[in-house]
Design an enzyme around this catalytic site. Structure first.
Site, mmCIF file in Angstrom:
data_model
loop_
_atom_site.group_PDB
_atom_site.id
_atom_site.type_symbol
_atom_site.label_atom_id
_atom_site.label_comp_id
_atom_site.label_asym_id
_atom_site.label_seq_id
_atom_site.Cartn_x
_atom_site.Cartn_y
_atom_site.Cartn_z
ATOM 1 N N GLU A 158 22.419 3.527 25.825
ATOM 2 C CA GLU A 158 23.456 2.558 25.475
ATOM 3 C C GLU A 158 24.798 2.832 26.164
ATOM 4 O O GLU A 158 25.839 2.972 25.508
ATOM 5 C CB GLU A 158 23.614 2.479 23.952
ATOM 6 C CG GLU A 158 22.331 1.996 23.274
ATOM 7 C CD GLU A 158 22.470 1.738 21.787
ATOM 8 O OE1 GLU A 158 23.524 2.083 21.211
ATOM 9 O OE2 GLU A 158 21.521 1.191 21.191
ATOM 10 N N GLU A 275 14.389 0.848 21.627
ATOM 11 C CA GLU A 275 14.777 0.971 20.215
ATOM 12 C C GLU A 275 14.771 -0.429 19.618
ATOM 13 O O GLU A 275 15.289 -1.363 20.235
ATOM 14 C CB GLU A 275 16.194 1.544 20.025
ATOM 15 C CG GLU A 275 16.392 2.983 20.378
ATOM 16 C CD GLU A 275 17.837 3.429 20.121
ATOM 17 O OE1 GLU A 275 18.544 2.769 19.315
ATOM 18 O OE2 GLU A 275 18.252 4.427 20.727
#
Length: 503
Positions: A158, A275
């Site tokens: 991220e 995820e």
């Protein structure tokens, strides 16, 4: 009534089991973690596992030292070997995430999580590349090149969020990715490397990542993204509450990479959702509920049409990003609590593991598959109201005509999870929400986590079973129908069990 066709529509994708998430990988050194992983693999059987922290200080890989006035780096793989050995022994392979930054290589002091993963760029890209090469070369030497080629390698986590990459500096991430990807390919050209592992709401990064990689001829073997559907966190002590978008929003996020990358150099690359979950918080009680299993059921049923894998975040509540959990049930991401208490969403995955490879039918509330031996499975779920404005319907009816291709009768096995069955969270609430259950209480919770099970027969007419299901609120149920060969001897008569005479 829904008439399920006899001919399979397609092969049913098992992208749902390609990967599962974990807390930082050094947790794999603990007994409770390994016990949980063994149970998970017995009942579900994931192929890969992905977590943070492979290169963080807790793994002790990067060990610089001064000798004779010069800086040197020693690479130590003591913990890496133990973690990977534990994974392979459990029948699961790593999905490697390269991060976070070792403190002695970091350009700054910014960290994330209770366990302080450093999220700043390397102060020396040359030394970082050396760390990547040394780590992968060691893995190849220990486990063999054919094995390690099956382990996807993702660069960072991220980077579009300032909490995870200093300043969310896109240019700095591109530089890190290029240095890393070239180092990976120096070890072996067939190792799989990819990214950018972005969080929801940053899909413009995908397009610019593709443009950067094409312009610089940087290797990219897959594209990765994350998916969550929860709104802003409303904090309470040791927990949060959040709004949720409908589960279809997860499928829309799964579809986004290929939509955004259409017409680019990366259009045909594999897409991995590394995820996904409802909430992005590890302390949201929604994760522990029967609602959650019914909410995610349509995602598991349809997600494989959109991506090559989607990895549930995470398999276990052994997870310490916001600190050590304060209670057995605390809203953790895990399919399992500590001490291996199974949650309703665990059972959703275990039910999926019993589905067949042929897709016969799929709808808003059901998935019908067939096994090579003729068994047919029906996974059904009650609709949920993600807005929270209503509790959802008390009852949900589903009527299917299921092809078995046989005569006579079918053996029927039904496994059910709802608010009262297969739901240890409900039992835990009834017993007063003990933070640290005593051994006897743990026994009760394990017992409460067992799904309800029913067995029976259905007559077959023209090779079909008339299946009528009534689902309770937030129920998921798996019905397995098997053509029946009755081998009861001709003299058997239930009326004679107590010595009576047959009429």
């Amino acid at each position: 009534m829904i008439r399920v066709p006899e001919t399979a529509r397609a092969r049913f994708s098992d992208a749902w089991r390609h990967c599962v998430g974990t807390g930082r990988i050094e947790l794999a050194l603990r007994r409770d973690y390994q016990d949980s992983l063994a149970l998970l693999q017995r009942d579900i059987g994931f192929r890969h596992i992905r977590g943070h922290g492979l290169l963080s200080d807790g793994m002790g890989v990067h060990r610089p030292y001064d000798h004779e006035g010069a800086r040197h780096v020693h690479h130590s793989f003591t913990y890496v070997d133990q973690v990977v050995d534990a994974y392979l022994a459990a029948g699961i392979r790593p999905f490697l995430e390269l991060g976070f930054m070792p403190a002695d290589l970091a350009s700054g002091e910014q960290t994330v999580f209770w366990w302080r993963g450093n999220v700043t760029p390397p102060r020396s890209h040359r030394e970082w590349a050396g760390l990547v090469r040394a780590t992968l070369s060691h893995l190849v030497d220990r486990y063999g090149i054919d094995e390690v080629r099956t382990w996807p390698i993702e660069v960072w986590n991220e980077p579009n969020l300032a909490d995870f990459w200093q300043g969310a500096d896109e240019k700095a991430y591109h530089e890190l990715y290029e240095v890393t990807a070239r180092a990976v390919k120096e070890v072996d050209a067939d190792l799989q490397v990819g990214g950018p592992a972005i969080s929801p709401g940053a899909d413009d990064w995908l397009v610019r990542f593709a443009e950067f990689a094409e312009a610089r001829e940087v290797p990219v073997d897959f594209v990765s993204r994350h998916a969550y559907t929860s709104g802003p966190a409303r904090h309470v002590p040791f927990g949060v509450h959040q709004t949720l978008d409908p589960a279809t929003a997860l499928l829309e996020q799964f579809a986004a990479p290929r939509q955004r990358l259409a017409g680019t150099h990366h259009a045909e690359l594999p897409v991995h959702i590394t995820e996904f979950n409802s909430s992005y918080r590890p302390d949201n009680p929604i994760h522990d509920t029967a609602f959650h299993a019914a909410y995610l059921a349509p995602v598991l049923a349809a997600g494989g049409d959109l991506v090559d894998s989607f990895s549930y975040w995470t398999f276990s509540d052994m997870f310490e990003e916001t600190g050590v959990p304060t209670a057995l049930f605390h809203g953790g991401f895990g399919l399992l609590t500590h001490r291996q208490v199974r949650k309703p969403t665990y059972h959703l995955y275990a039910f999926m593991a019993r589905t067949g490879s042929e897709l016969l039918a799929r709808g808003d509330d059901h998935l019908v598959t067939r096994h090579p031996d003729g068994r047919v499975t029906v996974l059904a779920w009650a609709p949920v109201d993600a807005t929270g404005e209503t509790p959802g319907p008390d009852r949900h009816e589903l009527h299917l005509s299921v092809p078995l291709g046989a005569r006579g009768e079918a053996f029927v096995r039904r496994s059910t999870v709802d608010e009262e069955h297969g739901n240890a969270y409900t039992a835990w609430r009834h017993m007063g929400s003990p933070r640290s259950p005593k051994p006897r209480q743990l026994d009760v919770l394990h017992e409460a986590a067992e799904p309800a099970r029913l067995h029976g027969r259905l007559p077959l007419e023209d090779g079909r079973a008339d299946l009528r299901l009534t689902l309770a609120r937030h129920e998921i149920t798996l019905v397995e129908l098997t053509p029946l060969t009755d081998e009861t001897p001709p003299w058997w008569d239930e009326r004679r069990l107590l010595g009576g005479e047959a009429e």
